[in-house]
Design an enzyme around this catalytic site. Structure first.
Site, PDB file in Angstrom:
ATOM      1  N   GLU A  95       5.888   4.511  -1.447  1.00  0.00           N
ATOM      2  CA  GLU A  95       6.582   3.332  -1.967  1.00  0.00           C
ATOM      3  C   GLU A  95       5.511   2.303  -2.287  1.00  0.00           C
ATOM      4  OE1 GLU A  95      10.178   2.032  -0.714  1.00  0.00           O
ATOM      5  OE2 GLU A  95      10.999   4.048  -0.571  1.00  0.00           O
ATOM      6  N   CYS A 152       7.295  -6.348  -3.235  1.00  0.00           N
ATOM      7  CA  CYS A 152       6.824  -5.398  -4.247  1.00  0.00           C
ATOM      8  C   CYS A 152       7.737  -5.353  -5.464  1.00  0.00           C
ATOM      9  CB  CYS A 152       6.681  -4.005  -3.637  1.00  0.00           C
ATOM     10  SG  CYS A 152       8.198  -3.382  -2.872  1.00  0.00           S
TER      11      CYS A 152
END
Length: 531
Positions: free
Chosen positions: A228, A262
């Protein structure tokens, strides 16, 4: 309870020489098969739920010390998020683990008696490496998936959030099975030692640079990874956008956790005629969020450490753009004000680097064509993208640009629900998590067929000596193309006959009817030969 009144152990690095034993222990525990027991898994998930609840004061205090995360954000995005993960898995696990029966059209009708099914099995011992921006959520949520799937695991929290790391270490050691789950604390030496061990799955959340290192190391032992990562995420604003809504929602995306998300947008591509108005709406939203200024707000977090503060400051120092909102910084508090920079070049530091903080850029464009060309050249596979425009324009953005996920007319809502699949693509990651996807990430789907002893008559065609008569029967059961060599569909006589006979039915019914027709045809063919 005030954060200052909660005692958190001093950060201690795990000795490198004990890491092989820790890894060996969780591998050995998995080999006992006790983690395959669904009731054992449920017990561990229940224990984790209550551990998070009981350690709430310590977790809240740690998040405050490490990131100056407000109590509100700590509850919403960290503590209650993981508790919700636990409850979702506890409620649904007994359904997730059930074998899935396979039937037509996946399994041909003439193999329907072979009891094809898919079994979900745990991969084994997992290594979970967490990030600093959401140190509780993004370390413990993967653990929920690993426990649910029946894996054992070693957690490596980020050393940049040492207080959270120590609370999670104590919590896991005291509340979960210590032979199945462990925490290793430290930095590069400790991660390096962990990567020298053999794992059955590595789950990493963090930067693309570190993710590349982990993927290379995992490839040496053919270890599957879930990465991720981040990305220079774009946002699109067209002439059909609601500017007030877009400004308010995108600014929110850069204030949550001080923009250390993010998923937050790195740059906004705005129709050139809308830029002045959009900037005014940004300023209005800023005043609404921070009536006394951002620095005085009890809700705005801080940058995790001095190194990242200077990284962000350098981006602002080197930009050739114009700061149109914000710009205040205070290193003593690791404070950076939410800041917007108006650019005139796509080569500017504000677009070529991932900010991962409360700063973002605005770039004027003359058309959606230009915006898409820029976004696809800056980063072809971002983790997320956002589009504010008409339904047709939003669909075009989705169609012409790849991303891990997307939200239309808002900021990272697709990642705000913890039960839907979430993950990156290309440079922004591989694999998915959240909800059932987390269970699947740590599971192996094992296809099983169970053949009755009496079935050899049906299976005669596979045995030697081969007989092409048997092969012709098998080939007769295969579907026939209804298209020519140019890909054009042909609706000939056979098509209309099949409709009359009911053979246009889909699924098991259609397959069974087609099979019966072939058998009947074969029978009458044999009768004709004999006569």
């Amino acid at each position: 309870m005030a954060a200052t009144s909660v005692k958190i152990p001093e950060f201690e690095t795990t000795a490198v020489d004990v890491i092989p034993a820790i890894a060996s222990n969780v591998r050995g525990t998995f080999r006992t098969n006790k983690t395959k027991n669904v009731q054992w898994r449920l017990t561990q998930l229940r224990k984790l739920y209550w551990a998070i609840e009981d350690y709430r004061p310590q977790l809240m205090a740690a998040l405050k010390k490490d990131l100056n995360k407000s109590e509100y954000e700590a509850v919403l995005t960290e503590v209650d998020w993981v508790k919700s993960d636990c409850m979702f898995m506890i409620k649904n696990l007994e359904t997730f683990v059930k074998d899935e029966k396979l039937a037509a059209p996946t399994v041909p009708a003439h193999f329907s008696l072979m009891k094809f099914r898919v079994r979900k099995e745990p991969l084994g011992a997992a290594l979970i490496i967490g990030p600093y921006n959401y140190p509780v959520q993004l370390t413990l949520s993967p653990l929920v998936g690993a426990i649910a799937a029946g894996c054992t695991a070693v957690l490596k929290p980020s050393e940049l959030t040492p207080n959270c790391a120590m609370v999670m270490k104590e919590m896991v050691q005291k509340r979960l099975d210590p032979n199945a789950y462990a925490v290793v604390n430290g930095g590069i030496p400790e991660v390096t030692a962990l990567l020298e061990e053999k794992w059955d799955k590595i789950f990493f959340t963090g930067s693309a640079q570190v993710g590349t290192v982990i993927a290379k190391k995992a490839a040496e032992t053919l270890t599957p990874v879930c990465l991720e990562l981040g990305g220079r995420n774009p946002a699109f604003i067209t002439k059909n956008a609601n500017l007030k809504v877009a400004a308010k929602r995108l600014l929110w995306g850069k204030t949550l956790n001080a923009g250390q998300v993010c998923l937050s947008q790195n740059y906004i591509l705005v129709d050139i005629d809308l830029v002045p108005n959009f900037i005014e709406h940004l300023k209005d939203a800023y005043k609404e969020y921070f009536p006394n200024g951002a620095k005085a707000s009890p809700d705005l977090g801080r940058i995790v450490n001095a190194r990242h503060f200077h990284r962000l400051k350098k981006m602002l120092d080197e930009t050739k753009g114009k700061i149109v909102m914000g710009g205040e910084m205070d290193e003593s508090e690791l404070f950076i004000e939410p800041t917007a920079v108006l650019l005139n070049s796509t080569n500017d530091s504000m677009m070529t680097e991932e900010s991962f903080g409360p700063i973002f850029s605005i770039y004027p464009v003359h058309s959606l064509d230009q915006a898409l060309n820029i976004a696809n050249s800056v980063h072809r596979t971002p983790l997320a993208l956002y589009s504010f425009g008409s339904k047709k324009e939003n669909e075009r953005v989705l169609n012409e640009m790849t991303s891990g996920g997307a939200t239309l007319n808002d900021s990272y809502f697709h990642g705000s629900v913890n039960t839907v699949p979430f993950g990156g693509v290309g440079d922004s990651g591989t694999g998915v998590a959240h909800g059932k996807a987390a269970f699947d990430t740590f599971s192996h789907t094992r296809t099983i067929a169970e053949i009755p002893n009496w079935a050899d008559g049906i299976l005669r065609a596979r045995y030697m000596p081969y007989d092409f008569k048997n092969l012709r029967m098998i080939r007769a059961l295969a579907p026939k193309p209804n298209f020519d060599r140019n890909g054009k569909v042909i609706k000939g006589l056979g098509y209309w006959i099949s409709l009359v006979l009911g053979l246009g039915a889909k699924g098991a019914k259609g397959a069974l009817l087609r099979w019966l027709l072939v058998l009947a045809g074969g029978y009458f063919y044999q009768q004709r030969r004999q006569s």
